[in-house]
Design an enzyme around this catalytic site. Structure first.
Site, PDB file in Angstrom:
ATOM      1  N   ASN A   9       0.867  -1.178   0.000  1.00  0.00           N
ATOM      2  CA  ASN A   9       0.000   0.000   0.000  1.00  0.00           C
ATOM      3  C   ASN A   9       0.907   1.233   0.000  1.00  0.00           C
ATOM      4  OD1 ASN A   9      -1.774   2.064   0.539  1.00  0.00           O
ATOM      5  ND2 ASN A   9      -2.323   1.351   2.595  1.00  0.00           N
ATOM      6  N   TRP A  10       0.989   1.862  -1.162  1.00  0.00           N
ATOM      7  CA  TRP A  10       1.935   2.977  -1.293  1.00  0.00           C
ATOM      8  C   TRP A  10       1.413   4.268  -0.658  1.00  0.00           C
ATOM      9  CZ3 TRP A  10       4.431   3.001  -6.881  1.00  0.00           C
ATOM     10  CH2 TRP A  10       5.083   1.783  -7.079  1.00  0.00           C
ATOM     11  N   HIS A  95      -9.337   1.095   4.726  1.00  0.00           N
ATOM     12  CA  HIS A  95      -8.059   1.298   5.423  1.00  0.00           C
ATOM     13  C   HIS A  95      -8.280   2.231   6.613  1.00  0.00           C
ATOM     14  CE1 HIS A  95      -3.998   2.537   6.346  1.00  0.00           C
ATOM     15  NE2 HIS A  95      -3.623   1.400   5.778  1.00  0.00           N
ATOM     16  N   GLY A 234       2.930  -1.182   4.261  1.00  0.00           N
ATOM     17  CA  GLY A 234       2.955   0.251   3.958  1.00  0.00           C
ATOM     18  C   GLY A 234       4.384   0.712   3.700  1.00  0.00           C
ATOM     19  N   GLY A 235       5.011   1.271   4.716  1.00  0.00           N
ATOM     20  CA  GLY A 235       6.343   1.866   4.586  1.00  0.00           C
ATOM     21  C   GLY A 235       7.345   1.008   3.834  1.00  0.00           C
TER      22      GLY A 235
HETATM   23  P1  PGA Z   1       2.938   0.213   7.643  1.00  0.00           P
HETATM   24  O1  PGA Z   1       1.471   0.406   7.014  1.00  0.00           O
HETATM   25  O2  PGA Z   1       3.494  -1.056   7.057  1.00  0.00           O
HETATM   26  O3  PGA Z   1       3.707   1.420   7.222  1.00  0.00           O
HETATM   27  O4  PGA Z   1       2.762   0.125   9.116  1.00  0.00           O
HETATM   28  C1  PGA Z   1       0.624  -0.671   6.824  1.00  0.00           C
HETATM   29  C2  PGA Z   1      -0.676  -0.212   6.201  1.00  0.00           C
HETATM   30  O5  PGA Z   1      -1.185   0.851   6.568  1.00  0.00           O
HETATM   31  O6  PGA Z   1      -1.228  -0.891   5.311  1.00  0.00           O
END
Ligand code: PGA
Length: 253
Positions: A9-10, A95, A234-235
């Site tokens: 998830n960018w 989300h 995410g990150g």
């Molecule tokens: P994160 O985000 O890996 O940066 O904690 C996960 C997400 O929100 O899908």
């Protein structure tokens, strides 16, 4: 056997040239050997490019959101038909950032989930509790209610195209991760909740992803839990090397 999924998830990151560079790096690095399903979710404006570049590759493309109406006076919104017309067949819905910053309620998410079903789109549906919920011991109730309110009016066949993502809000972007045991406990609970409503067969087949600070260093531990079928990242999905390492961790299981 449920095939593992690693989805990136960018969020609101990467301009068009940056997205192009990252996708090209991913295409060079990632080799799923058909053992893992890999999905990336860039911002709307980068989706046509993402679809074009990933054609004939193992990488699938999802949107991060969509509206529940087909068309009309909804300034700034994007419909399922618009996504499908550019070749995007998957969408992340619910989300926690959409819920928290854009007031997406269970009611709105129910409409979106039904639209995804109507349009035969894969719905990567996110649920997860806040830290206060967990401290108060309400985390199971919160997740159950999110599932019930948005998804439980859908017919059984809708679940062929539903992927659940459990994302404890306190673990998103915080560097804090649920322990593998906490993830397993909630994933088993989600599966049990689905089993009670739709039967064990369906529950056994639905893939449930974990999200919240998944990184190359913790992916294997989390993904090896019996009810964890991969991750929503995410990150770490913004760096080709990290994302590839997470895909590799999923591949080995
Ligand atoms: P994160 O985000 O890996 O940066 O904690 C996960 C997400 O929100 O899908």
């Amino acid at each position: 056997m449920r095939k593992k999924i690693v989805a990136g998830n960018w969020k609101m990151n990467k301009t068009l040239p940056e997205a192009e560079q990252l996708i090209k790096e991913l295409l060079n690095k990632i080799n799923t050997e058909q053992k893992v399903e890999v999905i990336i979710a860039p911002a709307f404006v980068n989706l046509p490019l993402a679809v074009e570049l990933t054609q004939n590759s193992d990488i699938e493309v999802a949107a991060q959101n969509m509206h529940f109406e087909d068309a009309g006076a909804y300034t700034g919104e994007v419909s399922a038909d618009m996504l499908k017309a550019i070749g995007v067949e998957q969408v992340i819905l619910g989300h926690s950032e959409r819920r928290a910053y854009f007031n997406e309620t269970d009611e709105v998410l129910k409409k979106k989930a039904h639209k995804a079903y109507e349009k035969s789109m894969t719905n990567i549906f996110c649920v997860g509790e806040q830290l206060d919920d967990r401290k108060a011991g309400k985390h199971f109730d919160v997740v159950k209610s999110q599932l019930q309110k948005a998804l439980f009016d859908l017919p059984l066949q809708a679940y062929k195209k539903i992927i659940i993502a459990y994302e404890p809000v306190w673990a998103i972007g915080t560097g804090e991760t649920a322990t593998p045991e906490q993830a397993q406990e909630m994933h088993a609970f989600i599966r049990e909740t689905l089993a009670k409503k739709y039967g064990q067969d369906l529950a056994n087949n639905v893939r449930i992803l974990y999200g919240g600070s998944v990184k190359p260093g913790n992916a294997a531990d989390i993904f090896s839990q019996p009810d964890v079928d991969g991750g929503l990242i995410g990150g770490a999905s913004l760096k080709a090397g990290d994302f590839d390492a997470i895909v590799e961790a999923a591949k080995k299981l």
